[in-house]
Design a protein around this motif. Structure first.
Motif, PDB file in Angstrom:
ATOM      1  N   CYS A  57       0.845  -1.210   0.000  1.00  0.00           N
ATOM      2  CA  CYS A  57       0.000   0.000   0.000  1.00  0.00           C
ATOM      3  C   CYS A  57       0.878   1.256   0.000  1.00  0.00           C
ATOM      4  O   CYS A  57       1.982   1.262   0.555  1.00  0.00           O
ATOM      5  N   GLU A  58       0.334   2.332  -0.585  1.00  0.00           N
ATOM      6  CA  GLU A  58       1.006   3.632  -0.494  1.00  0.00           C
ATOM      7  C   GLU A  58       0.616   4.265   0.837  1.00  0.00           C
ATOM      8  O   GLU A  58      -0.550   4.532   1.090  1.00  0.00           O
ATOM      9  N   LEU A  59       1.606   4.486   1.684  1.00  0.00           N
ATOM     10  CA  LEU A  59       1.346   4.986   3.029  1.00  0.00           C
ATOM     11  C   LEU A  59       2.006   6.346   3.257  1.00  0.00           C
ATOM     12  O   LEU A  59       3.070   6.623   2.705  1.00  0.00           O
ATOM     13  N   GLU A  60       1.369   7.173   4.085  1.00  0.00           N
ATOM     14  CA  GLU A  60       1.960   8.469   4.448  1.00  0.00           C
ATOM     15  C   GLU A  60       3.017   8.305   5.538  1.00  0.00           C
ATOM     16  O   GLU A  60       3.950   9.096   5.628  1.00  0.00           O
ATOM     17  N   LEU A  61       2.860   7.275   6.366  1.00  0.00           N
ATOM     18  CA  LEU A  61       3.824   7.003   7.433  1.00  0.00           C
ATOM     19  C   LEU A  61       4.447   5.634   7.205  1.00  0.00           C
ATOM     20  O   LEU A  61       3.751   4.668   6.916  1.00  0.00           O
ATOM     21  N   SER A  62       5.758   5.564   7.373  1.00  0.00           N
ATOM     22  CA  SER A  62       6.423   4.278   7.276  1.00  0.00           C
ATOM     23  C   SER A  62       6.455   3.620   8.650  1.00  0.00           C
ATOM     24  O   SER A  62       6.101   4.221   9.659  1.00  0.00           O
ATOM     25  N   HIS A  63       6.907   2.364   8.700  1.00  0.00           N
ATOM     26  CA  HIS A  63       6.902   1.609   9.954  1.00  0.00           C
ATOM     27  C   HIS A  63       7.808   2.215  11.013  1.00  0.00           C
ATOM     28  O   HIS A  63       7.606   2.010  12.210  1.00  0.00           O
ATOM     29  N   ASP A  64       8.831   2.979  10.592  1.00  0.00           N
ATOM     30  CA  ASP A  64       9.769   3.559  11.563  1.00  0.00           C
ATOM     31  C   ASP A  64       9.374   4.972  11.974  1.00  0.00           C
ATOM     32  O   ASP A  64      10.162   5.685  12.591  1.00  0.00           O
ATOM     33  N   GLN A  65       8.156   5.397  11.616  1.00  0.00           N
ATOM     34  CA  GLN A  65       7.687   6.737  11.977  1.00  0.00           C
ATOM     35  C   GLN A  65       6.451   6.671  12.873  1.00  0.00           C
ATOM     36  O   GLN A  65       5.678   7.618  12.928  1.00  0.00           O
ATOM     37  N   LEU A  66       6.279   5.559  13.577  1.00  0.00           N
ATOM     38  CA  LEU A  66       5.067   5.344  14.363  1.00  0.00           C
ATOM     39  C   LEU A  66       5.340   5.489  15.859  1.00  0.00           C
ATOM     40  O   LEU A  66       4.873   4.707  16.672  1.00  0.00           O
ATOM     41  N   ASP A  67       6.100   6.507  16.225  1.00  0.00           N
ATOM     42  CA  ASP A  67       6.448   6.722  17.630  1.00  0.00           C
ATOM     43  C   ASP A  67       5.209   7.043  18.465  1.00  0.00           C
ATOM     44  O   ASP A  67       4.338   7.821  18.038  1.00  0.00           O
ATOM     45  N   ILE A  68       5.138   6.464  19.640  1.00  0.00           N
ATOM     46  CA  ILE A  68       4.089   6.820  20.592  1.00  0.00           C
ATOM     47  C   ILE A  68       4.451   8.164  21.205  1.00  0.00           C
ATOM     48  O   ILE A  68       5.555   8.343  21.713  1.00  0.00           O
ATOM     49  N   LYS A  69       3.537   9.116  21.140  1.00  0.00           N
ATOM     50  CA  LYS A  69       3.800  10.454  21.666  1.00  0.00           C
ATOM     51  C   LYS A  69       3.234  10.594  23.073  1.00  0.00           C
ATOM     52  O   LYS A  69       2.477   9.755  23.543  1.00  0.00           O
ATOM     53  N   ALA A  70       3.620  11.686  23.721  1.00  0.00           N
ATOM     54  CA  ALA A  70       3.089  11.958  25.069  1.00  0.00           C
ATOM     55  C   ALA A  70       1.583  12.171  24.980  1.00  0.00           C
ATOM     56  O   ALA A  70       1.095  12.827  24.058  1.00  0.00           O
ATOM     57  N   PRO A  71       0.811  11.612  25.917  1.00  0.00           N
ATOM     58  CA  PRO A  71      -0.645  11.780  25.874  1.00  0.00           C
ATOM     59  C   PRO A  71      -1.050  13.248  26.039  1.00  0.00           C
ATOM     60  O   PRO A  71      -0.361  14.014  26.707  1.00  0.00           O
ATOM     61  N   ASP A  72      -2.144  13.626  25.403  1.00  0.00           N
ATOM     62  CA  ASP A  72      -2.745  14.950  25.599  1.00  0.00           C
ATOM     63  C   ASP A  72      -3.690  14.830  26.796  1.00  0.00           C
ATOM     64  O   ASP A  72      -4.845  14.445  26.656  1.00  0.00           O
ATOM     65  N   GLN A  73      -3.153  15.130  27.980  1.00  0.00           N
ATOM     66  CA  GLN A  73      -3.909  14.893  29.214  1.00  0.00           C
ATOM     67  C   GLN A  73      -5.216  15.670  29.245  1.00  0.00           C
ATOM     68  O   GLN A  73      -6.243  15.157  29.683  1.00  0.00           O
ATOM     69  N   THR A  74      -5.173  16.910  28.769  1.00  0.00           N
ATOM     70  CA  THR A  74      -6.381  17.736  28.804  1.00  0.00           C
ATOM     71  C   THR A  74      -7.472  17.124  27.946  1.00  0.00           C
ATOM     72  O   THR A  74      -8.638  17.046  28.348  1.00  0.00           O
TER      73      THR A  74
END
Length: 913
Positions: free
Chosen positions: A256-273
């Protein structure tokens, strides 16, 4: 038992779990009767996955709306599926919002299914040797299993690797597609081969080896001996195309043509608010409690109860008797929450249309006096209300609690009322308590600290061009909103003040720096600064001409015309037509044209260099030379910025409308903008600037003997550093060596690596590493400070300034290496930048106190920009002003090295700097 390697890439089949969670008990709803069970089930599974496998990279993949390529291939594909129930459809949007707020990448790709996206990502990861854990309940996914891909079904708590696939299906993973193609799938309406079930499919595959071999030699199937084998060859011949189609339909796409590759799927800090708001809405009380910091359910429930209009006592005061009763309560309380409702956010133009008060939680009142919509009820007069309140508001003996009281002070001044007794500002209390823990607006703070969703201004006034001003909102809607503001402000103060009182350092930062600064900033903002609009207009014309010249040069280099401001067109020209190397990609996988990329390309190619100049000039024109004249206040003839105390993580002030902190000073055009900031007739502009303040703070904090000596002896610190690093005398230091030393000095306080230094100096990395090693040999105290600070940050989760301001670093233990290193760099720099911010604020307080003692009109503080204060001074008062201001600023803090302030004056800001 299957062992999963540490830190796998986790790919979640969100669509599979959504349907399974929807049909599984318990079928939850919130108090409004809205279904929430599917959301709860999926989020619970995600939390379980994260907790168990501790991934640093993860994605949740859902089917997108609309048809897929399989529908085009076979019109009846999934035709038997019933439409999605409304109770399930309504849960998709909130589920997506929660997943995003959790910091998890969420992917939906039109034209393909979630399986195909997962197949593509896991294949790419396998090629890189990265282990992937696919979380799904879909048997079709077994075809993706290989030495680098494992399936996990969290609902049954089963794991399936290659051996597991063979154990479950009786065939290896590479025959799963054949297995599915032979059997077909009634749910997806894949036809398969008539009369073939699991046992028959297994016998055929074990005997023949695959669908392609079965089609190539159907007669051999008759010899396999399973029940019905004799009639099978004819079925295969009659349904060959159907079987081939079934194979295609059952095959998961892996390209598939993807906008994100497998090495760009970092878990980010949660948006607590955002999580607080979403959990509140869905009524997931345990998770809400977790985000709120483990407060008791009883406490959260109390906050929620207060949120109900029927429980809160909010009054709209329209008669003098009730008004006088409230004034009596305020006088008796001696400390009360206070808020204004106004016609505008522009503090110089805004007029007050009503005021609200609260003296105890859950009880508040709004006094309107200028709501002027059609059929508005009769209100008390502005003259009466403000006349009665003026003594109370101006008396410092009555302590006021507010949210962003600087704004209220401004708008009351527009009515000739001087707000005194500012004691507690919930915005600043929150900011001092944790500058990065939340946004510091009232709605965000109420969610974070009180577990309460407040009414937002847009909810009652609308959005965009049709948004009402407060005076146009009917009182039935306006009064509860305004009273709630005072009530929430009071509750926030009570909550935050208890937290601040537990740490005397933080309490001191609030009481001795941030709170008294409100008055100083208010005075600076109201004073404003003159600008020469004719000079700016002339500069705009010059820039316009230069932009046209740059555009022509760009067209010439590119060999065609294009829009220099279009990222897409620039990508096509730079990387496709001119074949410049792709240095970095955007999150969507396109070649980046970001500033740092162009800077690197500009070293070797002419067009990127030209684009950098074009962008800089275009931004300068739109942000300053075109815009500043339109921002001049028609009544004062001056420009009035807004300073913000509760924005930056480190304690530095920021400014907007206009942003004075970002006017470039390293190029001629930027300095020309500063030339437009002028003094009125008979006055000069005077600027006083701390010299190398962060380096001096570094010397103090690190206690490095070499740095302390260099500053104490008044040496040129960069020349002294060069002499140490290159082991030569001060007199022998060349300008190039001084430049390198300067890069090291400033680079280190921002946590720069050897790689970063090599790029900045344009030298090989091993050479820059040698420079840094030599630096630390000569200044071992700096290295120890950096190591100790990193260790302190990792242990405590924060660092502190010299005055006790706490700078939290939520990513200091992040599993993602790049994120963690960025937090470590911040840990090194934050104490220096934060201490510099505290010092300039303390200087402003002492300078302001001195200004109040001077004859009115002699000197005015106009601006604060980074480490600089800018004044407007009567010409004959300049000698006194320059001497006194330098002394006051230099004595604002006592360090183990001298604080040095340089001052100058001129007709405009550029001349004075």
């Amino acid at each position: 038992m299957t062992q999963i390697p540490d830190n796998p890439l986790v790919l979640v089949d969100g669509s599979s779990y959504l349907f399974r969670a929807f049909h599984a008990p318990p079928h939850l709803t919130n108090s409004k009767g809205e279904p929430t069970g599917a959301v709860y089930g999926v989020v619970n599974m995600l939390k379980s996955l994260i907790n168990k496998y501790q991934p640093s990279q993860m994605a949740v993949i859902f089917d997108a709306k609309g048809k897929t390529f399989r529908s085009d291939m076979y019109a009846d594909y999934k035709a038997n599926r019933p439409p999605m129930p409304d109770e399930l459809r309504s849960q998709i949007a909130p589920l997506h919002e929660i997943i995003k707020a959790m910091g998890l990448p969420l992917i939906c790709i039109e034209g393909v299914e979630a399986d195909d996206v997962i197949g593509t990502l896991s294949t790419l990861a396998s090629r890189d040797g990265r282990h992937t854990l696919i979380s799904t309940g879909d048997k079709d996914m077994a075809q993706l299993v290989n030495p680098h891909v494992t399936l996990v079904n969290t609902m049954t708590d089963t794991i399936m690797d290659e051996a597991g696939v063979e154990e479950k299906f009786g065939i290896p993973a590479n025959l799963i597609i054949d297995y599915l193609a032979l059997m077909g799938d009634k749910v997806d309406n894949i036809p398969g081969l008539p009369g073939v079930g699991p046992k028959t499919a297994l016998a055929m595959l074990l005997g023949m080896g695959g669908v392609d071999k079965i089609i190539a030699n159907p007669d051999a199937v008759a010899e396999l001996g399973f029940r019905g084998a004799k009639s099978m060859p004819q079925k295969i011949k009659d349904n060959q195309e159907q079987l081939q189609l079934s194979y295609q339909l059952a095959t998961i796409k892996i390209d598939c043509e993807l906008e994100l590759s497998h090495d760009q799927l970092d878990i980010k800090a949660p948006d607590q608010t955002a999580l607080i708001e979403l959990y509140q809405k869905m009524e997931f009380k345990r998770w809400l409690n977790d985000v709120l910091g483990g407060e008791t359910n009883e406490k959260t429930a109390t906050a929620q109860q207060v949120n109900q209009a029927s429980d809160a006592e909010y009054s709209c005061i329209l008669d003098k008797t009730e008004f006088n009763l409230w004034v009596g309560r305020l006088k008796e309380a001696k400390c009360f929450a206070f808020d204004t409702e106004t016609t505008s956010l522009n503090y110089m133009q805004a007029k007050v249309v009503g005021v609200s008060f609260a003296v105890e939680p859950g009880k508040a009142a709004y006094v309107p006096f200028a709501h002027d919509y059609p059929d508005a009820p009769e209100q008390l007069s502005e003259e009466f209300v403000l006349g009665e309140l003026k003594p109370l508001l101006e008396d410092p003996a009555y302590q006021k609690i507010g949210q962003n009281l600087k704004y209220d002070r401004h708008v009351l001044k527009n009515h000739n009322i001087e707000l005194n007794g500012i004691a507690y500002d919930s915005m600043l209390e929150s900011y001092v308590f944790s500058s990065v823990g939340s946004r510091h607006d009232m709605d965000s703070l109420a969610l974070k600290y009180l577990g309460r969703k407040t009414t937002k201004f847009e909810d009652i006034a609308g959005k965009g061009a049709k948004q009402l001003t407060f005076n146009q909102i009917d009182l039935a809607t306006a009064a509860p909103y305004a009273a709630e503001d005072a009530d929430i402000c009071l509750q926030l103060h009570q909550h935050l003040w208890r937290a601040l009182e537990e740490d005397k350092k933080l309490l001191s930062v609030y009481q001795d720096i941030e709170k008294p600064l409100i008055e100083v900033l208010c005075e600076i903002e109201r004073t404003g600064v003159y600008i020469d609009i004719h000079q700016l207009a002339s500069q705009s014309r010059d820039i316009e001409q230069r932009l046209a010249e740059l555009e022509e040069k760009a067209f010439e280099i590119a060999g065609e015309q294009f829009n220099l401001s279009s990222t897409k067109q620039l990508q096509q020209i730079l990387f496709e037509k001119l074949s410049h190397p792709v240095i970095k990609k955007t999150p969507k996988g396109a070649p980046s044209t970001a500033e740092e990329v162009l800077q690197e390309l500009a070293l070797d190619y002419p067009l990127p260099k030209l684009i950098i100049e074009y962008r800089g000039l275009a931004k300068l024109k739109s942000t300053y030379t075109d815009k500043l004249p339109s921002m001049v206040n028609s009544q004062t003839g001056r420009l009035h910025t807004s300073y913000h105390q509760a924005v930056t993580a480190t304690g530095r002030l920021s400014s907007t409308d206009p942003n004075l902190q970002n006017i470039p000073i390293r190029n001629e055009e930027g300095r020309k903008v500063r030339k437009a900031f002028v003094a009125q007739q008979g006055y000069k502009i005077m600027a006083a600037d701390y010299s190398q303040i962060e380096l001096r703070i570094m010397a103090h904090l690190s206690q490095d003997k070499g740095l302390l000596t260099a500053f104490s002896e008044g040496k040129d610190i960069h020349r002294a550093t060069a002499a140490e690093v290159f082991d030569i005398s001060l007199d022998d230091v060349s300008s190039e060596q001084r430049r390198s030393a300067k890069a090291i000095n400033f680079g280190l306080i921002y946590g720069m690596s050897a790689f970063g230094l090599s790029r900045q100096l344009g030298i090989p990395r091993h050479e820059s590493q040698k420079y840094m090693d030599l630096y630390f040999e000569r200044y071992p105290g700096v290295l120890k400070y950096m190591e100790d600070t990193r260790a302190f940050a990792e242990d405590k989760g924060y660092v502190e300034t010299l005055f006790g301001r706490r700078l939290h670093l939520p990513d200091i233990k992040a599993r993602n290496g790049a994120v963690r290193k960025a937090a470590q760099r911040a840990a090194i720099n934050a104490p220096m930048q934060g201490t510099a911010a505290d010092i300039i604020k303390k200087a402003m307080l002492t300078v302001h106190a001195w200004l109040k003692q001077q004859q009115e009109g002699n000197i005015r503080l106009l601006m604060q920009v980074h480490d600089e204060l800018v004044f407007e001074v009567k010409e004959d008062f300049l000698p006194i002003a320059e001497s006194e201001i330098k002394a006051l600023m230099q004595n604002a803090a006592q360090l183990d090295v001298p604080l040095l302030v340089e001052a100058g004056h001129g007709e405009n800001w550029d001349e004075a700097h």
